[in-house]
Design a protein around this motif. Structure first.
Motif, PDB file in Angstrom:
ATOM      1  N   ARG A   1       4.065  14.418 -16.956  1.00 11.57           N
ATOM      2  CA  ARG A   1       5.094  15.193 -16.262  1.00 11.57           C
ATOM      3  C   ARG A   1       5.217  14.712 -14.817  1.00 11.57           C
ATOM      4  N   GLY A   2       6.429  14.465 -14.387  1.00  6.84           N
ATOM      5  CA  GLY A   2       6.650  14.169 -12.972  1.00  6.84           C
ATOM      6  C   GLY A   2       6.357  12.745 -12.544  1.00  6.84           C
ATOM      7  N   VAL A   3       6.304  11.806 -13.489  1.00  6.64           N
ATOM      8  CA  VAL A   3       6.215  10.401 -13.060  1.00  6.64           C
ATOM      9  C   VAL A   3       7.448  10.087 -12.208  1.00  6.64           C
ATOM     10  N   PHE A   4       8.584  10.581 -12.687  1.00  7.36           N
ATOM     11  CA  PHE A   4       9.799  10.550 -11.878  1.00  7.36           C
ATOM     12  C   PHE A   4      10.230  11.973 -11.564  1.00  7.36           C
ATOM     13  N   ALA A   5      10.750  12.158 -10.378  1.00 11.47           N
ATOM     14  CA  ALA A   5      11.370  13.443 -10.048  1.00 11.47           C
ATOM     15  C   ALA A   5      12.665  13.555 -10.842  1.00 11.47           C
ATOM     16  N   PRO A   6      12.989  14.746 -11.297  1.00 11.25           N
ATOM     17  CA  PRO A   6      14.214  14.893 -12.099  1.00 11.25           C
ATOM     18  C   PRO A   6      15.471  14.603 -11.264  1.00 11.25           C
TER      19      PRO A   6
ATOM     20  N   ASN B   1      14.005   9.538  -6.307  1.00  8.47           N
ATOM     21  CA  ASN B   1      12.786   8.741  -6.455  1.00  8.47           C
ATOM     22  C   ASN B   1      12.846   7.492  -5.587  1.00  8.47           C
ATOM     23  N   PRO B   2      11.693   6.886  -5.312  1.00 14.26           N
ATOM     24  CA  PRO B   2      11.718   5.596  -4.622  1.00 14.26           C
ATOM     25  C   PRO B   2      12.333   4.535  -5.534  1.00 14.26           C
ATOM     26  N   VAL B   3      13.274   3.789  -4.985  1.00 21.14           N
ATOM     27  CA  VAL B   3      13.967   2.760  -5.763  1.00 21.14           C
ATOM     28  C   VAL B   3      13.760   1.405  -5.087  1.00 21.14           C
ATOM     29  N   ILE B   4      13.245   0.453  -5.839  1.00 18.11           N
ATOM     30  CA  ILE B   4      13.176  -0.929  -5.370  1.00 18.11           C
ATOM     31  C   ILE B   4      14.480  -1.597  -5.791  1.00 18.11           C
ATOM     32  N   PHE B   5      15.234  -2.059  -4.809  1.00 21.39           N
ATOM     33  CA  PHE B   5      16.570  -2.585  -5.058  1.00 21.39           C
ATOM     34  C   PHE B   5      16.546  -4.092  -4.783  1.00 21.39           C
ATOM     35  N   LEU B   6      16.529  -4.880  -5.854  1.00 22.03           N
ATOM     36  CA  LEU B   6      16.345  -6.328  -5.738  1.00 22.03           C
ATOM     37  C   LEU B   6      17.691  -7.052  -5.743  1.00 22.03           C
ATOM     38  N   GLU B   7      17.878  -7.836  -4.701  1.00 27.53           N
ATOM     39  CA  GLU B   7      19.133  -8.598  -4.585  1.00 27.53           C
ATOM     40  C   GLU B   7      18.799 -10.077  -4.558  1.00 27.53           C
ATOM     41  N   HIS B   8      19.283 -10.799  -5.551  1.00 28.10           N
ATOM     42  CA  HIS B   8      19.095 -12.245  -5.534  1.00 28.10           C
ATOM     43  C   HIS B   8      20.038 -12.842  -4.488  1.00 28.10           C
TER      44      HIS B   8
ATOM     45  N   GLU C   1       0.847  -1.207   0.000  1.00 24.33           N
ATOM     46  CA  GLU C   1       0.000   0.000   0.000  1.00 24.33           C
ATOM     47  C   GLU C   1       0.877   1.250   0.000  1.00 24.33           C
ATOM     48  N   GLN C   2       1.825   1.274   0.916  1.00 25.70           N
ATOM     49  CA  GLN C   2       2.676   2.465   0.992  1.00 25.70           C
ATOM     50  C   GLN C   2       3.572   2.584  -0.244  1.00 25.70           C
ATOM     51  N   ILE C   3       4.065   1.468  -0.741  1.00 29.19           N
ATOM     52  CA  ILE C   3       4.960   1.526  -1.905  1.00 29.19           C
ATOM     53  C   ILE C   3       4.205   2.015  -3.140  1.00 29.19           C
ATOM     54  N   VAL C   4       3.067   1.384  -3.392  1.00 29.93           N
ATOM     55  CA  VAL C   4       2.380   1.628  -4.672  1.00 29.93           C
ATOM     56  C   VAL C   4       1.518   2.893  -4.617  1.00 29.93           C
ATOM     57  N   ASN C   5       0.734   3.032  -3.544  1.00 34.29           N
ATOM     58  CA  ASN C   5      -0.159   4.197  -3.486  1.00 34.29           C
ATOM     59  C   ASN C   5       0.562   5.475  -3.103  1.00 34.29           C
ATOM     60  N   GLN C   6       1.526   5.353  -2.220  1.00 34.35           N
ATOM     61  CA  GLN C   6       2.141   6.577  -1.701  1.00 34.35           C
ATOM     62  C   GLN C   6       3.502   6.856  -2.351  1.00 34.35           C
ATOM     63  N   ALA C   7       4.489   6.016  -2.088  1.00 29.22           N
ATOM     64  CA  ALA C   7       5.847   6.334  -2.564  1.00 29.22           C
ATOM     65  C   ALA C   7       5.888   6.551  -4.077  1.00 29.22           C
ATOM     66  N   ALA C   8       5.282   5.625  -4.816  1.00 28.43           N
ATOM     67  CA  ALA C   8       5.380   5.685  -6.276  1.00 28.43           C
ATOM     68  C   ALA C   8       4.663   6.912  -6.842  1.00 28.43           C
ATOM     69  N   LYS C   9       3.572   7.327  -6.206  1.00 33.65           N
ATOM     70  CA  LYS C   9       2.727   8.360  -6.799  1.00 33.65           C
ATOM     71  C   LYS C   9       2.953   9.752  -6.231  1.00 33.65           C
ATOM     72  N   TRP C  10       3.614   9.844  -5.093  1.00 38.11           N
ATOM     73  CA  TRP C  10       3.643  11.106  -4.344  1.00 38.11           C
ATOM     74  C   TRP C  10       4.063  12.290  -5.216  1.00 38.11           C
ATOM     75  N   TYR C  11       5.162  12.135  -5.892  1.00 39.76           N
ATOM     76  CA  TYR C  11       5.690  13.267  -6.677  1.00 39.76           C
ATOM     77  C   TYR C  11       4.723  13.630  -7.800  1.00 39.76           C
ATOM     78  N   TYR C  12       4.180  12.639  -8.461  1.00 39.71           N
ATOM     79  CA  TYR C  12       3.263  12.894  -9.577  1.00 39.71           C
ATOM     80  C   TYR C  12       1.926  13.445  -9.097  1.00 39.71           C
TER      81      TYR C  12
ATOM     82  N   GLY D   1       6.493   5.361 -11.517  1.00 38.47           N
ATOM     83  CA  GLY D   1       7.028   6.109 -10.381  1.00 38.47           C
ATOM     84  C   GLY D   1       8.007   5.339  -9.520  1.00 38.47           C
ATOM     85  N   LEU D   2       8.085   4.029  -9.739  1.00 39.56           N
ATOM     86  CA  LEU D   2       9.092   3.253  -9.008  1.00 39.56           C
ATOM     87  C   LEU D   2      10.267   2.980  -9.925  1.00 39.56           C
ATOM     88  N   LYS D   3      11.458   3.222  -9.435  1.00 38.78           N
ATOM     89  CA  LYS D   3      12.628   2.744 -10.160  1.00 38.78           C
ATOM     90  C   LYS D   3      12.926   1.341  -9.633  1.00 38.78           C
ATOM     91  N   VAL D   4      13.303   0.461 -10.531  1.00 39.23           N
ATOM     92  CA  VAL D   4      13.523  -0.933 -10.131  1.00 39.23           C
ATOM     93  C   VAL D   4      14.902  -1.365 -10.589  1.00 39.23           C
TER      94      VAL D   4
END
Lengths: 358, 342
Positions: free
Chosen positions: B337-342, A173-180, A98-109, A149-152
């Protein structure tokens, strides 16, 4: 940008630890938070001794509360910090979607930039082996890469583990950092000092002219093994493109490789349906890139990862599968797959000496 | 969690002079009136179908927003949820940016991307509202943590309804706040219903919210949320308790009542989900009427000033609405615009 000189080797886990320490030392706003961060095992060594070096408030142990912790790091980021949140399995992080998808990913947009940026890194570990089972071995990288909105990020080498972690912490930006998990103990050269690998750039991990293998995370290791064999035994030159960052995706590097080889295998540490491999195949198709043979996806089958080693053995695709796919596309050497050297250890461990459990 | 119990119309004895009490109550009343007028106007004009987003009006719940925010400085931070108009306005949020957002305009506080459920005005200390119930609580805690680490003295407050306390994230956040010793203020507006579902179907009869909260290590207060003076006084007590016991978060629960439907511009008591007796009880305890009666007892001369203030607020909101309606919609070219922060 990165220091090219040293040839010093570190494990992938040590490289993450070094990258994290570098971030903590460079930026007082950075801190690491998550269950077990300062514990005796230190998240498989990746956070070992950080609390001793930087203080308990820079390497925080916390209640399990994955969802609230994710909200907490979002808020801390809005308040000017640069948190790194750790989950010992991807599966545990599902409690925080919920926090990742609804909040972190979308906040800036969704606040049109006025809500502020969310510079957080959420480390998640993809489990595998020693009977991890259905809820300790998911990758779900395609899920995360599906969310605008998520960097992976999914590094495959120790150098990239360090470089991409540093770049992820620096990213706004929020980054999901996947480590195998099977990468943690692998060794490789890692640049000393400040080393940053930009997000959104694929790496051609091995050049080849006959067929392109697009892979990420641990599948890059399998692809490189396949390419070694293909070159040595079948005269097939596989070009291995290490995706490194699933979103944003550097499709240009992939397209350039496919234009050259006119052959495509996509190797993905994830299930098949609606997955990242399908995305690559679709993009290649939409771009009108000519292929000499239909593209092939090499993925987990569409079921949960079973615990028993007998089932896990057929669940996980490996280097021979990639070689076979490439050989079929090129039209030669496929029968040599029987000669592919067996792994020197059981299928449910990353290396022979592995004591289990994870 | 306490039942929606009656608001006492008598007030507790105070050491202040009646003039001080009157001045403060007048300011609190005016702010409640301003919010009431704005939301009533939104309801009245909603049928024009130009505000094309869900609205969750706080009509009836103004006293909590106003009584709490009266203690907050500009730099203090507030977050809220779907029913946030009152909190946003009471914290000093820009009225034009709010209305423009409801009208989907470029000048909206989210540039038209959020609508009524996504208000924000960081300059006013309103750090954002989102409609996922409970979701801003941990984010507010993170803001408070960052302030604490910076050595700042800002207070962060999360407003939420009692339904949010049924979400796991409430317990997780409260526990984290207590464990990490981050002082933040949790303001729970208990209006007794989650959409149409009464509290009696959501909590066991012997559930005791105060004990639950306290057992985590948090401070807890509860009071009548339709009495703005009580809200103000109780919030003052809560802040004082927090100052005396640094590092402890505090939950304050106010009973209140929404007069309008959960979502939308109308009243829906004809649907029969709330008992007639309750409806009557709360109708007699409108926060504005309670304050107005008390004010007029203190100073009968305020009557015409009340009327004048209401007219002024109506003129102001109407001017804002007309201004916003003639302002441009977002440029379609800005969609991504703004999907990612610059």
């Amino acid at each position: 940008m990165s220091d090219k000189s040293p040839t010093r080797e570190l494990t992938f886990a040590e490289a993450i630890r070094e990258g994290t320490a570098l971030c903590l030392a460079r930026d007082p706003r950075a801190f690491v938070i998550g269950l077990g961060v300062p514990d005796p095992k230190g998240i498989f060594g990746t956070t070992a001794e950080l609390a001793a070096e930087f203080g308990a408030d820079r390497a925080l142990d916390v209640p399990l509360s994955e969802n609230a912790l994710t909200g907490l790091v979002i808020g801390a980021a809005l308040g000017g910090m640069r948190p790194i949140l750790t989950h010992q399995r991807v599966d545990f992080a599902l409690l925080s979607l919920e926090q990742i998808v609804n909040q972190a990913a979308k906040w800036y947009y969704m606040f049109d930039g006025r809500g502020g940026t969310i510079p957080i890194v959420i480390r998640m570990i993809i489990g595998r082996g020693w009977g991890q089972g259905p809820q300790h071995a998911q990758s779900l990288s395609s899920w995360f890469a599906h969310i605008p909105g998520l960097k992976v990020v999914a590094p495959a080498s120790p150098a990239d583990a360090k470089g991409l972690l540093v770049a992820s912490v620096e990213d706004d930006n929020p980054v999901i950092f996947l480590e195998h998990r099977w990468l943690h103990n692998m060794r490789g050269p890692v640049p000393e000092g400040y080393h940053r690998t930009p997000l959104g750039e694929c790496l051609v991990a091995r050049s080849g002219s006959d067929v392109t293998v697009v892979a990420s995370s641990h599948m890059v290791i399998e692809a490189l093994r396949a390419a070694d064999f293909a070159s040595a035994h079948a005269g097939v030159e596989m070009e291995v493109v290490d995706v490194r960052c699933l979103n944003p995706l550097d499709f240009e590097t992939i397209a350039n490789s496919v234009k050259k080889t006119r052959g495509l295998v996509v190797a993905d540490d994830d299930t098949r349906q609606c997955g990242f491999a399908a995305e690559i195949v679709a993009r290649v198709g939409e771009a009108g890139l000519k292929l000499n043979a239909p593209p092939v996806r090499v993925t987990y089958p569409d079921c949960a990862s079973p615990s028993s080693s007998a089932l896990a053995a057929v669940y996980y695709p490996a280097a021979p599968d990639l070689f076979l796919a490439a050989a079929r596309i090129v039209g030669r050497g496929a029968s040599l797959v029987d000669k592919f050297p067996k792994r020197p250890c059981p299928v449910d461990v990353p290396y022979l000496e592995f004591p289990g459990p994870f | 969690m306490m039942a929606n119990s009656p608001v006492p119309l008598s007030q507790p004895p105070r050491a202040e002079t009646s003039s001080q009490i009157c001045d403060r109550l007048w300011r609190l009343y005016l702010e409640m009136l301003r919010i009431r007028v704005i939301e009533r106007r939104i309801a009245e004009r909603y049928g024009e179908k130009e505000m094309r987003c869900p609205v969750h009006l706080s009509i009836g719940q103004e006293a909590v927003a106003v009584g709490v925010c009266a203690h907050l400085r500009k730099q203090d931070k507030v977050m809220s949820a779907h029913r946030s108009h009152g909190h946003y306005l009471a914290k000093g949020g820009n009225i034009r940016a709010m209305l423009a957002e409801l009208y989907g305009r470029e000048a909206g506080c989210c540039g038209g991307r959020g609508g009524s459920m996504h208000l924000i005005d960081r300059e006013a200390g309103f750090w954002g509202a989102v409609p996922i119930v409970g979701s801003t609580m941990p984010i507010a805690l993170g803001l408070a943590l960052a302030d604490k680490r910076r050595g700042g003295d800002e207070l962060t407050t999360a407003f939420f309804g009692e339904g949010a306390t049924e979400e796991g994230v409430f317990t997780e956040t409260l526990n984290l706040a207590c464990v990490l010793r981050v002082p933040m203020l949790f303001i729970c507006e208990n209006n007794g219903f989650s959409v149409y579902t009464p509290l009696s179907l959501r909590r066991a009869p012997d559930f005791e919210f105060g004990s639950y909260v306290r057992s985590h290590g948090s401070l807890y207060f509860s009071g009548h949320g339709n009495d703005v003076e009580e809200v103000f006084a109780l919030t003052g007590q809560a802040l004082s308790a927090m100052r005396q016991d640094p590092g402890r978060p505090c939950v304050v629960e106010f009973s209140t009542w929404r007069y309008y439907e959960h979502c939308g511009p109308g009243q829906d008591d004809h649907l029969g989900y709330r008992e007639a007796e309750q409806i009557k009880h709360w109708a007699e305890r409108c926060p504005l009427a309670v304050a107005r009666t008390r004010l007029l007892a203190l100073s009968p001369a305020l009557d015409p000033e009340m009327t004048a203030a209401e007219k002024r607020y109506i003129r102001e909101i109407d001017a804002v609405i007309e201004n916003v309606r003639s302002s441009p919609m977002p440029d379609a070219a800005t969609l991504q615009r703004g999907v990612f922060a610059p």
